[in-house]
Design an enzyme around this catalytic site. Structure first.
Site, PDB file in Angstrom:
ATOM      1  N   THR A 189      88.560  -4.002-113.120  1.00  0.00           N
ATOM      2  CA  THR A 189      88.822  -5.346-113.610  1.00  0.00           C
ATOM      3  C   THR A 189      89.714  -5.273-114.835  1.00  0.00           C
ATOM      4  O   THR A 189      89.577  -4.381-115.664  1.00  0.00           O
ATOM      5  CB  THR A 189      87.530  -6.096-113.962  1.00  0.00           C
ATOM      6  OG1 THR A 189      87.879  -7.349-114.533  1.00  0.00           O
ATOM      7  CG2 THR A 189      86.640  -5.329-114.918  1.00  0.00           C
ATOM      8  N   GLU A 334      82.053  -7.726-112.457  1.00  0.00           N
ATOM      9  CA  GLU A 334      80.858  -7.012-112.939  1.00  0.00           C
ATOM     10  C   GLU A 334      79.571  -7.518-112.280  1.00  0.00           C
ATOM     11  O   GLU A 334      78.509  -6.942-112.443  1.00  0.00           O
ATOM     12  CB  GLU A 334      80.731  -7.176-114.461  1.00  0.00           C
ATOM     13  CG  GLU A 334      81.746  -6.375-115.273  1.00  0.00           C
ATOM     14  CD  GLU A 334      83.048  -7.132-115.517  1.00  0.00           C
ATOM     15  OE1 GLU A 334      83.346  -8.078-114.751  1.00  0.00           O
ATOM     16  OE2 GLU A 334      83.769  -6.761-116.466  1.00  0.00           O
ATOM     17  N   TRP A 448      94.221 -11.662-113.809  1.00  0.00           N
ATOM     18  CA  TRP A 448      94.200 -11.549-115.264  1.00  0.00           C
ATOM     19  C   TRP A 448      95.519 -11.117-115.872  1.00  0.00           C
ATOM     20  O   TRP A 448      96.218 -10.283-115.309  1.00  0.00           O
ATOM     21  CB  TRP A 448      93.158 -10.517-115.691  1.00  0.00           C
ATOM     22  CG  TRP A 448      91.757 -10.922-115.438  1.00  0.00           C
ATOM     23  CD1 TRP A 448      90.908 -10.336-114.552  1.00  0.00           C
ATOM     24  CD2 TRP A 448      91.017 -11.971-116.068  1.00  0.00           C
ATOM     25  NE1 TRP A 448      89.690 -10.970-114.598  1.00  0.00           N
ATOM     26  CE2 TRP A 448      89.733 -11.973-115.515  1.00  0.00           C
ATOM     27  CE3 TRP A 448      91.342 -12.919-117.042  1.00  0.00           C
ATOM     28  CZ2 TRP A 448      88.751 -12.881-115.898  1.00  0.00           C
ATOM     29  CZ3 TRP A 448      90.363 -13.821-117.428  1.00  0.00           C
ATOM     30  CH2 TRP A 448      89.091 -13.789-116.867  1.00  0.00           C
TER      31      TRP A 448
HETATM   32  P1  AMP Z   1      86.950 -11.590-112.224  1.00  0.00           P
HETATM   33  O1  AMP Z   1      86.180 -10.447-112.726  1.00  0.00           O
HETATM   34  O2  AMP Z   1      88.414 -11.303-112.118  1.00  0.00           O
HETATM   35  O3  AMP Z   1      86.382 -12.134-110.954  1.00  0.00           O
HETATM   36  O4  AMP Z   1      86.877 -12.747-113.305  1.00  0.00           O
HETATM   37  C1  AMP Z   1      85.667 -13.250-113.758  1.00  0.00           C
HETATM   38  C2  AMP Z   1      85.922 -14.367-114.729  1.00  0.00           C
HETATM   39  O5  AMP Z   1      86.644 -15.417-114.075  1.00  0.00           O
HETATM   40  C3  AMP Z   1      84.698 -15.034-115.280  1.00  0.00           C
HETATM   41  O6  AMP Z   1      84.115 -14.310-116.337  1.00  0.00           O
HETATM   42  C4  AMP Z   1      85.265 -16.376-115.727  1.00  0.00           C
HETATM   43  O7  AMP Z   1      85.941 -16.268-116.959  1.00  0.00           O
HETATM   44  C5  AMP Z   1      86.273 -16.656-114.639  1.00  0.00           C
HETATM   45  N1  AMP Z   1      85.672 -17.489-113.581  1.00  0.00           N
HETATM   46  C6  AMP Z   1      85.186 -17.091-112.393  1.00  0.00           C
HETATM   47  N2  AMP Z   1      84.731 -18.130-111.679  1.00  0.00           N
HETATM   48  C7  AMP Z   1      84.927 -19.235-112.435  1.00  0.00           C
HETATM   49  C8  AMP Z   1      84.650 -20.629-112.287  1.00  0.00           C
HETATM   50  N3  AMP Z   1      84.118 -21.124-111.171  1.00  0.00           N
HETATM   51  N4  AMP Z   1      84.973 -21.451-113.314  1.00  0.00           N
HETATM   52  C9  AMP Z   1      85.532 -20.979-114.444  1.00  0.00           C
HETATM   53  N5  AMP Z   1      85.819 -19.688-114.652  1.00  0.00           N
HETATM   54  C10 AMP Z   1      85.518 -18.815-113.668  1.00  0.00           C
END
Ligand code: AMP
Length: 547
Positions: A189, A334, A448
């Site tokens: 990530t 995570e 990201w």
């Molecule tokens: P990832 O590890 O790339 O899946 O990113 C996870 C992060 O994406 C979370 O900690 C949030 O900051 C953001 N995220 C995931 N789902 C949502 C959602 N439904 N609404 C707002 N932010 C989200």
């Protein structure tokens, strides 16, 4: 006293065997890189996975070895997903959208012994091959002999053809049984500062996550579903859909590389897709296409959205214009990734239309098996009143305890809580809503961008004294980077001269959309950049400009 029930370890191969034995005729349809549709069944997939496991053995892969993939959603990728963990090796999915330097770093950090790649990534592999030669022994192109690319590789690194490998091995392979805590998959990530970090899933965590994901108040996949995961298999295991689908016997429709509105609409209608999952950016593209072309989605019953906050427009438009509910989920790499899912409780039955709409914007309630809380700066738990907001923490058997290479337990506090980097409220019904993010990153179209990396490059400009990158809201990409730079006293800095510094250092889509030259940036009492102040001033910069 111990219970007297059978203690069969939870295993990913059991999921595949279940799908093959009990839902053997359910389909896996894949759009290939070559453009055609490949179709076969769970039963044929299982047989080919056994062949692949044999082939992996032939390549010297054994328990614990990392098998890298650079691939879209498709049947060959699914085979690696099951064959590698099935033989106790680890399927390491790599995000091809990252900068080649980061990809090379990830491959080396993971110590991938073999790399499976689709032909779309031939150029990328050629570029990184010299830098990964210390670990990767073979590159397997996921295609047939007719489409094998010319790809010069360093001495000692073999170039192989996927279909030739499969055709050359037999399916006389019995899936072994081993400890359910054995590592199964690895996903890096970039959601944190600095270099990407690896999250190492186990068979146990994957199975428990799949069971919870399949509950009626979550993904709820069924044998009669035809599921299209738009969310890539290189992004947190496509939210666990490939596992949850096998568990429920659902058919899979794999979209390959083209995720634009017209491609998705055609595939969904042709293949009678019933459920689909992806990030809001994808749904915005689909919505625009439907509105523009006058087409409809004939069979889709639910759209699952996550990865970033769901814009109200999506829920309203798909619901009102197309009669398709948009279901909101939240998670992280995570957390395998699903942490919460938005489904109503009895208390919500009395809500009027406006109330239902407001509720749908929340990220949802916790999946059973996990727990969550919000805390203040002193780690004191905050009330669930829907008003108090604080750092969101989570724990449970499919939450990471430490990043790959770090000691177990190093990513959690003494109580086993993992700090998500999200800021949230929780209402009296346990509905969590993300209000902000404490981790300093930008999420553009579900991917990201590290603000720190962009800032470090900006300050390498000889006439820049300070730089700050913030996530500014964007109508298409959810967020885009906005860079603010402060010139040295007496110096003049042009946005173009700053932009030129990024050439070759970051992926193109990481480039700030705009660079603002300002006299000063706000600071906290301890001299740190006050990002909150910057965000409140500039977060709607692109929205205002583009409206
Ligand atoms: P990832 O590890 O790339 O899946 O990113 C996870 C992060 O994406 C979370 O900690 C949030 O900051 C953001 N995220 C995931 N789902 C949502 C959602 N439904 N609404 C707002 N932010 C989200």
């Amino acid at each position: 006293m111990l219970g007297l029930m059978q203690s069969q370890p939870l295993s990913i191969s059991a999921l595949l065997r279940h799908a093959a034995r009990h839902h053997g005729t359910c389909e896996i349809v894949s759009k290939t890189v070559e453009g055609d549709l490949h179709r076969y069944t769970w039963s044929e997939a299982e047989r080919r996975c056994r062949r692949l496991a044999r082939a992996l053995q032939g390549l010297g892969i054994s328990a614990g070895d990392r098998v890298g993939t650079l691939a879209w959603n498709g049947y060959r990728h699914l085979e690696v997903y099951y064959a590698a963990p099935g033989m106790a090796a680890i399927c390491h999915t790599i995000n091809p959208r990252l900068h080649p330097d980061d990809i090379a770093y990830i491959v080396n950090h993971a110590g991938d012994a073999v790399l499976f790649a689709e032909t779309s990534f031939t150029g990328l592999i050629e570029a990184i091959a010299p830098h990964i030669a210390g670990t990767v022994r073979a590159v397997v192109m996921m295609t047939d002999p007719a489409h094998m690319p010319v790809l010069p590789l360093p001495a000692g690194m073999k170039l192989l053809c996927y279909d030739t490998l499969i055709d050359g091995s037999d399916d006389d392979y019995a899936w072994p049984s081993f400890d359910e805590n054995t590592a199964s998959a690895l996903c890096y990530t970039s959601g944190t500062t600095g270099r990407p970090k690896g999250v190492l899933y186990s068979h146990r965590s994957t199975l428990l996550h799949a069971y919870a994901a399949n509950l009626a108040d979550a993904l709820a996949l069924r044998a009669i579903d035809r599921v299209l995961p738009v969310v890539p298999m290189f992004h947190v295991n496509a939210w666990g859909v490939p596992y949850a689908a096998a568990m429920s016997g659902a058919s899979l429709v794999m979209p390959g590389r083209h995720l634009d509105g017209p491609s998705l609409e055609t595939l969904m209608n042709q293949e009678r897709v019933t459920v689909t999952a992806g990030v809001p950016t994808v749904w915005m593209g689909l919505l625009q296409h439907l509105r523009g072309s006058g087409t409809r989605l004939d069979t889709v019953k639910r759209i699952i959205t996550g990865g970033s906050a769901c814009p109200p427009l999506l829920i309203e438009a798909f619901g009102r214009e197309y009669g398709i509910p948009v279901e909101h989920a939240w998670g992280m790499t995570e957390i395998s990734p699903i942490g919460t899912y938005n489904r109503p409780k009895p208390a919500h039955e009395a809500l009027d239309e406006a109330g239902v709409f407001q509720l749908a914007l929340k990220q949802g309630r916790i999946l059973p098996g996990l727990d969550m809380k919000i805390v203040d700066g002193e780690d004191r738990e905050l009330p669930w009143d829907g008003v108090a907001f604080g750092d969101l923490k989570i724990r449970g058997p499919w939450v990471t305890s430490g990043y790959y290479g770090d000691p177990p337990g190093s990513a959690v506090d003494a109580g086993g809580w993992f700090m998500t980097g999200d800021v949230a409220t929780i209402d009296p019904n346990g509905m969590m809503e993300i209000t902000d993010r404490s981790k300093d990153v930008i999420k553009s179209g579900g991917e990201w961008i590290s603000s720190i990396t962009l800032e470090n490059i900006a300050v390498s400009h000889p006439d820049v004294v300070e730089a700050a990158v913030i996530a500014a809201r964007h109508p298409k990409w959810d967020e885009r980077p906005l860079l603010l730079v402060v010139p040295k006293p007496g110096a003049t800095v042009t946005p173009e001269s700053v932009l030129a510094l990024y050439e070759g250092k970051v992926a193109k889509w990481w480039l700030p959309d705009e660079i603002l030259v300002v006299d000063a940036l706000p600071h906290t009492a301890t001299g740190k950049l006050q990002k909150t102040a910057l965000r409140s001033t500039y977060q709607d910069y692109y929205l205002t400009k583009l409206s």
